[in-house]
Design an enzyme around this catalytic site. Structure first.
Site, mmCIF file in Angstrom:
data_model
loop_
_atom_site.group_PDB
_atom_site.id
_atom_site.type_symbol
_atom_site.label_atom_id
_atom_site.label_comp_id
_atom_site.label_asym_id
_atom_site.label_seq_id
_atom_site.Cartn_x
_atom_site.Cartn_y
_atom_site.Cartn_z
ATOM 1 N N GLY A 302 -97.272 86.252 -70.456
ATOM 2 C CA GLY A 302 -96.807 84.997 -71.019
ATOM 3 C C GLY A 302 -97.950 84.045 -71.342
ATOM 4 O O GLY A 302 -99.053 84.452 -71.716
ATOM 5 N N SER A 303 -97.698 82.769 -71.152
ATOM 6 C CA SER A 303 -98.640 81.730 -71.613
ATOM 7 C C SER A 303 -99.941 81.682 -70.835
ATOM 8 O O SER A 303 -100.871 81.000 -71.258
ATOM 9 C CB SER A 303 -97.956 80.358 -71.547
ATOM 10 O OG SER A 303 -96.892 80.308 -72.480
#
Length: 581
Positions: A302-303
């Protein structure tokens, strides 16, 4: 004529006649010389026969010994002569014992001496209720010379069995591994099998470094084996394991984990993953949910991968902190549309792209570098390479076989490649320690040793910019929940939708938070994960900031002083923009 001679005159004549008869033997009588020859022949025959008997006996014994030498000792002989090999102690960086050998008794039987197999089993079952009746019965009726019945008994079990008075059974002293810390460090220390051979974790690594050869040659003597000192701090390890276990329960996640990494040496100070197991009773160690997710689990991070996207753009020289990207509209590529989770619908600066975690802004940073440059950068930081470390349980990351524009765009915000949380932490350490990639180690290592194997992957200027962005994100962005007063924490959240049946799920996330502290001179990275967490309370979110970020803050709060980091309240989380000339 003889009769006419005097007596004294007849003696020589009789002797002469007897001599002639002995030589001629013409009357068939037994003469003196023939008797001597017959008796001598019989004596020689007896000697030859006696020697033949002795040679026959020796040949029989020799043949029997050769025969027994080729038999299975478990079936035809007594207990094996090989004593269970010793292993060195495993200790933490402060000398606390994590694994050691202890003596234990193992139960065996000599079936040929068993009088009543049924009675023997019934008596044994009173002490060993888990004993397999059918299997034990077949062993006791096999007629073999030796069979194992139960390995590694407790002292009480041995005492109780002795009191049963069963003929034909006995005990053999063996060695087994004991882990004083229990499940606290189970995935790192690992396990041994019933014969005290390493099968996972650092136990397996030690065997592969030559211990197994010493054991095979009989040279693994306990007094000659020095303890193996790990980089782990048992105090910090306890905190990490406690926090991830609490977090998994609190957020009703299916799993959780965390790692504490020294950014200057690459030493792993602590690493835990739950669910785990007790190595002293590893009955569930092979269950499918017992996996060291930090080094052997592959996830789309993810981020947290936006840290690498921004660092890549800055290090390329094509982007600066003053650069701006238009995030007004979603990006459409093929049949996919790229949105921002909390979009600002305007032009964003690089710091804003980072603290608002803009998917659109990150995609445009990747476009500025190009597809090949993007792929090369992630390989350079080891994110897509199989990690080199002592722990055997390490997964190989995955990536598209052929990178296309759509891949580069999605990978820019953390989807499309899978890597391990530990590798992500190692890559982030390189972004804040001055730009040096240092492979992680579970053994003690000085900073000088680490720098001798370190590899520069980004410039010092890029590293300085990333320290600023991490601190800024903890002050104004998604990392606010990870702040710990006095310890100048910075970091980045990562909330990734999980793939279920080939599609991204809207209600199942894999969350992560990477934190560094103290941000003015980072010493440690803390990375936490929560797999499929639920909202703590109704109406609350389940993003990384609300669970993985909180876990990271708790770990830092409890362990910072043990790690030698002194609190400083003079410039609490004051993110200062770096100067570009």
């Amino acid at each position: 004529m003889i009769a006419r001679l005097p007596v004294m005159a007849r003696v020589p004549v009789i002797a002469s006649l007897l001599t002639r008869r002995a030589k001629s033997g013409d009357d068939g009588s037994i003469v003196v010389e023939g008797a001597r020859k017959a008796n001598g022949g019989k004596g020689r025959t007896r000697v030859v026969m006696t020697m033949a008997v002795f040679f026959g006996i020796y040949l029989t014994i020799t043949g029997r010994l050769v025969y027994l030498g080729f038999q299975n000792p478990d079936l035809s002989g007594g207990p094996q002569s090989r004593v269970t090999a010793s292993r060195p102690d495993i200790v933490d960086r402060n000398g606390e014992v994590l694994a050691t050998d202890i003596k234990t008794a193992s139960l065996f039987a000599e079936p040929r001496r068993i009088v009543d197999a049924d009675e023997a089993i019934e008596k044994l079952a009173t002490v060993l209720p888990e004993i397999d009746y059918e299997q034990t019965y077949h062993k006791l009726k096999s007629g073999a010379g030796f069979v194992w019945l139960q390995r590694q008994l407790t002292p009480k079990q041995q005492s109780d069995i002795l009191q049963l008075g069963i003929p034909g059974i006995g005990f053999r002293t063996e060695k087994r591994r004991f882990y004083p810390a229990g499940e606290t460090s189970s995935y790192i220390v690992g396990l041994t099998n019933i014969d005290n051979q390493g099968i996972s974790g650092m136990e397996k690594y030690i065997d592969e470094q030559g211990l197994s050869d010493l054991q095979a040659s009989g040279l693994a003597v306990a007094k000659d084996l020095k303890p193996v000192q790990l980089s782990i701090d048992l105090r910090v390890q306890h905190i990490v394991r406690d926090e991830v276990a609490t977090g998994m329960e609190k957020y009703r996640a299916i799993a959780a984990g965390a790692v504490v990494l020294n950014v200057k040496t690459g030493e792993v100070l602590a690493m835990a993953s739950v669910p785990d197991f007790d190595p002293n009773n590893p009955y569930n160690a092979h269950d499918k949910d017992r996996l060291n997710r930090m080094s052997a689990g592959l996830y789309e991070m993810g981020s947290t991968l936006k840290s690498f996207t921004t660092a890549m753009a800055l290090d390329s020289g094509k982007v600066t902190l003053e650069s701006r990207f238009d995030a007004t509209r979603p990006i459409r590529i093929g049949r996919q549309t790229i949105h921002d989770f909390h979009g600002k619908a305007r032009v964003l600066s690089v710091p804003e792209v980072f603290i608002y975690s803009s998917n659109i802004g990150s995609a445009k940073e990747a476009e500025a570098v190009g597809i090949e440059g993007h792929r090369e950068f992630l390989h350079r930081l080891g994110i897509l390479e199989r990690m080199q470390t002592e722990l055997p349980e390490v997964a190989r990351p995955t990536e598209p076989k052929v990178w296309k524009q759509v891949h580069s765009i999605t990978i820019a915000f953390g989807h499309g490649v899978s890597t391990t949380p530990l590798q992500t932490a190692v890559g982030c350490a390189a972004l804040v320690n001055g730009g040096y990639l240092i492979q992680p180690t579970f053994l003690r290592r000085a900073q000088e040793q680490a720098m001798s194997v370190a590899k520069r992957v980004v410039s010092d200027k890029t590293s300085e910019s990333m320290r600023y962005l991490y601190a800024l994100n903890a002050e104004k962005g998604s990392g606010r929940n990870a702040r710990v007063p006095g310890y100048r924490v910075g970091g980045k959240t990562g909330t990734a939708e999980k793939v279920v049946n080939g599609r991204y799920s809207k209600d199942k996330n894999f969350n992560a938070f990477v934190a560094a502290f103290p941000m003015d001179d980072p010493q440690y990275i803390v990375l936490t994960i929560a797999d499929e967490p639920k909202p703590e309370k109704p109406g609350m979110g389940a993003t990384a900031a609300s669970n993985a970020g909180v876990m990271a803050a708790n770990i830092i709060r409890r362990s910072a002083s043990m790690l030698g980091v002194k609190p400083d309240f003079s410039h609490e989380n004051g993110a200062t923009l770096v100067s570009y000339q």
